[in-house]
Design a protein around this motif. Structure first.
Motif, PDB file in Angstrom:
ATOM      1  N   PHE A 272       0.826  -1.208   0.000  1.00 16.03           N
ATOM      2  CA  PHE A 272       0.000   0.000   0.000  1.00 16.03           C
ATOM      3  C   PHE A 272       0.859   1.256   0.000  1.00 16.03           C
ATOM      4  CE2 PHE A 272      -2.866  -2.900   2.560  1.00 16.03           C
ATOM      5  CZ  PHE A 272      -3.762  -3.119   1.524  1.00 16.03           C
ATOM      6  N   ILE A 273       0.264   2.356  -0.454  1.00 11.89           N
ATOM      7  CA  ILE A 273       0.784   3.681  -0.124  1.00 11.89           C
ATOM      8  C   ILE A 273      -0.025   4.170   1.072  1.00 11.89           C
ATOM      9  CG2 ILE A 273       0.886   6.086  -0.869  1.00 11.89           C
ATOM     10  CD1 ILE A 273       1.773   5.206  -3.552  1.00 11.89           C
ATOM     11  N   ARG A 274       0.667   4.687   2.080  1.00 11.81           N
ATOM     12  CA  ARG A 274       0.003   5.100   3.313  1.00 11.81           C
ATOM     13  C   ARG A 274       0.133   6.606   3.526  1.00 11.81           C
ATOM     14  NH1 ARG A 274      -1.686   0.938   6.207  1.00 11.81           N
ATOM     15  NH2 ARG A 274      -0.846  -1.145   5.791  1.00 11.81           N
ATOM     16  N   VAL A 275      -0.897   7.168   4.124  1.00 11.52           N
ATOM     17  CA  VAL A 275      -0.906   8.573   4.528  1.00 11.52           C
ATOM     18  C   VAL A 275      -1.275   8.594   6.006  1.00 11.52           C
ATOM     19  CG1 VAL A 275      -1.916  10.847   4.168  1.00 11.52           C
ATOM     20  CG2 VAL A 275      -1.633   9.300   2.224  1.00 11.52           C
ATOM     21  N   ASP A 276      -0.378   9.101   6.829  1.00 13.87           N
ATOM     22  CA  ASP A 276      -0.601   9.121   8.285  1.00 13.87           C
ATOM     23  C   ASP A 276      -0.937   7.733   8.815  1.00 13.87           C
ATOM     24  OD1 ASP A 276      -0.173  11.874   8.358  1.00 13.87           O
ATOM     25  OD2 ASP A 276      -2.287  12.301   7.945  1.00 13.87           O
ATOM     26  N   GLY A 277      -0.230   6.724   8.297  1.00 12.73           N
ATOM     27  CA  GLY A 277      -0.374   5.373   8.810  1.00 12.73           C
ATOM     28  C   GLY A 277      -1.552   4.602   8.271  1.00 12.73           C
ATOM     29  N   GLU A 278      -2.366   5.220   7.407  1.00 13.11           N
ATOM     30  CA  GLU A 278      -3.517   4.523   6.840  1.00 13.11           C
ATOM     31  C   GLU A 278      -3.327   4.340   5.345  1.00 13.11           C
ATOM     32  OE1 GLU A 278      -7.564   5.212   9.121  1.00 13.11           O
ATOM     33  OE2 GLU A 278      -6.850   7.078   8.254  1.00 13.11           O
ATOM     34  N   HIS A 310      10.993  -1.014  -1.930  1.00 13.73           N
ATOM     35  CA  HIS A 310      10.704  -2.334  -2.468  1.00 13.73           C
ATOM     36  C   HIS A 310       9.214  -2.450  -2.749  1.00 13.73           C
ATOM     37  CE1 HIS A 310      10.224  -6.719  -2.750  1.00 13.73           C
ATOM     38  NE2 HIS A 310      11.471  -6.677  -3.218  1.00 13.73           N
ATOM     39  N   TYR A 311       8.870  -3.100  -3.848  1.00 15.84           N
ATOM     40  CA  TYR A 311       7.481  -3.092  -4.297  1.00 15.84           C
ATOM     41  C   TYR A 311       6.524  -3.711  -3.287  1.00 15.84           C
ATOM     42  CZ  TYR A 311       7.394  -8.098  -5.592  1.00 15.84           C
ATOM     43  OH  TYR A 311       7.409  -9.470  -5.564  1.00 15.84           O
ATOM     44  N   ARG A 312       7.005  -4.642  -2.443  1.00 14.76           N
ATOM     45  CA  ARG A 312       6.106  -5.289  -1.481  1.00 14.76           C
ATOM     46  C   ARG A 312       5.975  -4.518  -0.174  1.00 14.76           C
ATOM     47  NH1 ARG A 312       7.896  -9.766   0.545  1.00 14.76           N
ATOM     48  NH2 ARG A 312       9.889 -10.068  -0.533  1.00 14.76           N
ATOM     49  N   SER A 313       6.811  -3.502   0.028  1.00 14.51           N
ATOM     50  CA  SER A 313       6.806  -2.765   1.293  1.00 14.51           C
ATOM     51  C   SER A 313       5.775  -1.646   1.264  1.00 14.51           C
ATOM     52  CB  SER A 313       8.186  -2.151   1.543  1.00 14.51           C
ATOM     53  OG  SER A 313       9.178  -3.154   1.601  1.00 14.51           O
ATOM     54  N   PRO A 314       5.229  -1.282   2.432  1.00 11.98           N
ATOM     55  CA  PRO A 314       4.395  -0.077   2.485  1.00 11.98           C
ATOM     56  C   PRO A 314       5.232   1.134   2.095  1.00 11.98           C
ATOM     57  CG  PRO A 314       4.208  -1.362   4.511  1.00 11.98           C
ATOM     58  CD  PRO A 314       5.351  -1.941   3.744  1.00 11.98           C
ATOM     59  N   LEU A 315       4.594   2.123   1.513  1.00 10.17           N
ATOM     60  CA  LEU A 315       5.282   3.333   1.065  1.00 10.17           C
ATOM     61  C   LEU A 315       4.553   4.529   1.666  1.00 10.17           C
ATOM     62  CD1 LEU A 315       7.418   4.681  -0.720  1.00 10.17           C
ATOM     63  CD2 LEU A 315       5.839   4.499  -2.637  1.00 10.17           C
ATOM     64  N   ASN A 316       5.255   5.307   2.464  1.00 12.03           N
ATOM     65  CA  ASN A 316       4.639   6.443   3.144  1.00 12.03           C
ATOM     66  C   ASN A 316       4.717   7.696   2.285  1.00 12.03           C
ATOM     67  OD1 ASN A 316       3.960   5.102   5.632  1.00 12.03           O
ATOM     68  ND2 ASN A 316       6.146   5.092   6.096  1.00 12.03           N
ATOM     69  N   TYR A 317       3.560   8.289   2.040  1.00 13.50           N
ATOM     70  CA  TYR A 317       3.488   9.491   1.214  1.00 13.50           C
ATOM     71  C   TYR A 317       3.591  10.735   2.082  1.00 13.50           C
ATOM     72  CZ  TYR A 317       1.627  13.336  -1.508  1.00 13.50           C
ATOM     73  OH  TYR A 317       1.473  14.537  -2.127  1.00 13.50           O
ATOM     74  N   SER A 318       4.425  11.673   1.640  1.00 16.06           N
ATOM     75  CA  SER A 318       4.463  13.015   2.230  1.00 16.06           C
ATOM     76  C   SER A 318       5.256  13.905   1.288  1.00 16.06           C
ATOM     77  CB  SER A 318       5.122  13.007   3.614  1.00 16.06           C
ATOM     78  OG  SER A 318       6.517  12.765   3.506  1.00 16.06           O
ATOM     79  N   ASP A 319       5.045  15.205   1.395  1.00 16.71           N
ATOM     80  CA  ASP A 319       5.840  16.139   0.601  1.00 16.71           C
ATOM     81  C   ASP A 319       7.321  16.007   0.941  1.00 16.71           C
ATOM     82  OD1 ASP A 319       3.577  17.036  -0.632  1.00 16.71           O
ATOM     83  OD2 ASP A 319       3.482  18.958   0.426  1.00 16.71           O
TER      84      ASP A 319
END
Length: 470
Positions: A272-278, A310-319
Motif C-alpha cells: 500500500f501507499i500510506r498517509v498518516d499510517g492509513e 521495495h514493491y512489497r513494502s508499504p510506502l509512506n506518502y508526504s511532501d
C-alpha cells in the motif's frame, strides 16, 4: 536466476515460466469512474518495472492490464453526472493513459475492457453451474458456492471458519451461504446498461471479469498475476475459485507437502501507499490524484519515489519524502550532466556495478539495492569523469525507466515544486484543451486558476491557447 516472492506459497521461488517462449503476465487495472490516485500510480509503475526487467532478461513477455468499465460505482457516477456510462469511462480511460504516460509507464500489450468480454464471462458462469460450483438464485443473480471449493482461502491464508466467525457480509436472503459471492447481477429497474443471459437481463459481478479475460487472452494457466495487496482478498481469492472451479487448469505447484490449486504460477502483490499510517484510498478520503501530485512534482521524481522502495513494502506518502526523492534524483542527473555518457547500449559484463545491479533486481525485483548501486556508480562518475561509467549509469537507470532525459532539461525544470516546468505547463494546457472540447468548463477553469496561482497567464485567441510567465 530471477527469484520472485510468490504470495500463494509465501516464499521466494525461482522464476520458471510455463513456456519460456511465451511468458504471460496479467495485472488487475483500474475501475474507471474517477481520476487515478497515487495508489494506482504504484501499481502502474511497479508492474511496468517488472515488465521492463523481464524483457531486459530476454523473456518474450505479453503484458495484459485490464480495465473495469462497468460496475456499481461507474453506474452511480454516470447517473450523478447525467452522462452515459460510455462517456464517463472513455473520459477516465483517457485520463488514466495521460497519467501513466507522464510517469513513463509503457502501455501494456493489451488492455481488455470488461464490457468487451461479457460473452466469455457468461460462458464461464455456465460452466461453474454445470460443475456444481455456482447456482442461480430466485432474484435473478448467480452466486459462487464458496464451500464447494475446498481450497478457498489458500491465497490469503484465511480459513472458512475464520471468515464465518468474523464475517462482515451483506445480508442477502437469496444466498445459500453468507460467504457466497455474486457472479451475475440481475438488472435493477431503470438500469440502462445490461446484457441478456440465461438468467435474464443483467451484468457480470466484478470478480468474474478477470478470470474470464485472463482465460480468453492467455488460456487456462499462465505465469504471473499481479495487483495491489488490497486485491489479495477477496478479489484474487475469488479469481482462483472461479478459474479452477470452471476448468481446472491447475499449475503444478506444491507447498508444505500439498498441491496448491491455482490457474496462475506466481502471484505478485505490491504494498500500500500510506498517509498518516492509513492505506491511501478513495473510500477513506485520504487520496491524492496523480495529476494533483504532478502539479507539484516532476513525473520522474514521482516514479523514482515509488521505485526506491521495495514493491512489497508499504510506502509512506508526504511532501518531505517527495522532496527527498527530488534531491536524490537530482544527484544522479547531476553526475550525468557533469560527464556526458558514452553511447553504449549496455554495461560491460565485468563491471562490478552491473553485477550488483543485476543481482539486486533478480532477487525479487530489489529496487532498493539497485538504486543504491546507481548512487555508488554516480559517485564514481563524479570522481573519475569516466564517460563509459556514465553510459553505464544511464543504461542501468533505463532498465527501471529512469535517467533517460537530457540531464540539463531535468536539472532546469525537474522537481517543479518551486514553479511549474515548461513540460508541466504544456501538460496542463493540454488537459485544459480536452476539458474545453468536452465542455467541462469547471475543469477548464480549475486548471486556468491553478496556472494563474503558479504565475502562468493563459490566453485563448482564434482557437489557439498561448501562455506566458508573469
Amino acid at each position: 536466476m530471477l527469484t520472485v516472492y510468490n504470495t500463494l506459497t509465501r516464499q521466494k521461488e525461482k522464476f520458471v515460466p510455463i513456456d519460456v517462449e511465451n511468458v504471460r503476465m496479467y495485472v488487475c487495472g483500474m475501475t474507471v469512474y474517477d481520476y487515478c490516485h497515487l495508489g494506482h500510480a504504484r501499481v502502474m509503475v511497479v508492474f511496468d518495472m517488472v515488465a521492463r526487467w523481464l524483457r531486459a532478461q530476454g523473456y518474450p513477455l505479453t503484458y495484459v492490464r485490464n480495465i473495469t468499465d462497468i460496475d456499481d460505482k461507474i453506474i452511480a457516477r454516470a447517473a450523478e453526472n447525467g452522462e452515459t456510462i460510455g462517456e464517463l469511462t472513455a473520459r477516465f480511460i483517457r485520463a488514466m493513459h495521460e497519467d501513466a504516460d507522464a510517469l513513463g509507464v509503457l502501455r501494456p500489450d493489451a488492455e481488455p475492457k470488461a464490457t468487451e468480454h461479457v460473452g466469455r464471462m457468461i460462458a464461464m458462469i455456465e460452466q461453474l453451474i454445470a460443475n456444481g460450483k455456482a447456482y442461480p438464485a430466485d432474484n435473478g443473480d448467480v452466486y459462487y458456492a464458496v464451500r464447494e471449493f475446498a481450497a478457498y482461502g489458500q491465497l490469503s491464508g484465511k480459513s472458512l471458519g475464520d471468515l464465518r466467525a468474523g464475517e462482515r457480509v451483506e445480508v442477502d436472503g437469496f444466498k445459500r451461504d453468507p460467504l457466497d459471492f455474486v457472479l451475475w447481477k440481475a438488472a435493477k429497474p431503470n438500469e440502462a446498461d445490461f446484457w441478456d443471459s440465461p438468467w435474464g437481463k443483467g451484468r457480470p459481478g466484478w470478480h468474474i471479469e478477470c478470470s474470464a479475460m485472463g482465460e480468453e487472452l492467455f488460456g487456462k494457466v499462465f505465469d504471473i498475476h499481479g495487483g495491489g495487496a488490497d486485491l489479495q482478498f477477496p478479489h484474487h481469492e475469488n479469481e482462483i475459485a472461479q478459474s479452477v472451479g470452471a476448468h481446472g487448469g491447475v499449475c503444478g505447484h506444491s507447498h508444505a507437502g500439498k498441491t496448491i490449486a491455482s490457474h496462475v504460477q506466481y502471484w505478485l502483490h505490491n504494498g500500500f501507499i500510506r498517509v498518516d499510517g492509513e492505506k491511501m484510498s478513495k473510500s477513506l478520503g485520504n487520496f491524492f490524484t496523480i495529476r494533483d501530485v504532478l502539479q507539484q512534482y516532476d513525473p520522474e521524481v514521482v516514479r523514482f519515489f515509488i521505485l526506491r522502495a521495495h514493491y512489497r513494502s508499504p510506502l509512506n506518502y508526504s511532501d518531505a519524502h517527495l522532496d527527498d526523492a527530488k534531491g536524490a534524483l537530482t544527484r544522479l542527473y547531476t553526475a550525468l550532466n557533469n560527464t556526458p555518457p558514452a553511447e553504449i547500449a549496455v554495461c560491460g559484463e565485468t563491471n562490478d556495478y552491473t553485477r550488483r545491479f543485476y543481482a539486486a533486481m533478480n532477487d525479487d525485483f530489489g529496487t532498493v539495492e539497485a538504486v543504491a548501486v546507481l548512487f555508488d556508480l554516480a559517485g564514481e562518475v563524479n570522481k573519475t569523469r569516466d564517460a563509459q561509467l556514465a553510459g553505464c549509469l544511464k543504461a542501468l537507470g533505463g532498465m527501471m525507466g529512469l535517467l533517460q532525459r537530457e540531464p540539463s532539461v531535468f536539472l532546469q525544470g525537474g522537481g517543479i515544486s518551486d514553479g511549474l516546468s515548461g513540460e508541466a505547463v504544456e501538460a496542463l494546457i493540454e488537459q485544459r484543451r480536452q476539458a474545453r472540447a468536452e465542455k467541462n468548463w469547471a475543469e477548464s477553469d480549475r486548471i486556468r486558476d491553478l496556472l494563474a496561482e503558479s504565475g502562468i497567464m493563459v490566453e485563448d485567441k482564434n482557437g489557439t491557447t498561448t501562455w506566458r510567465r508573469v
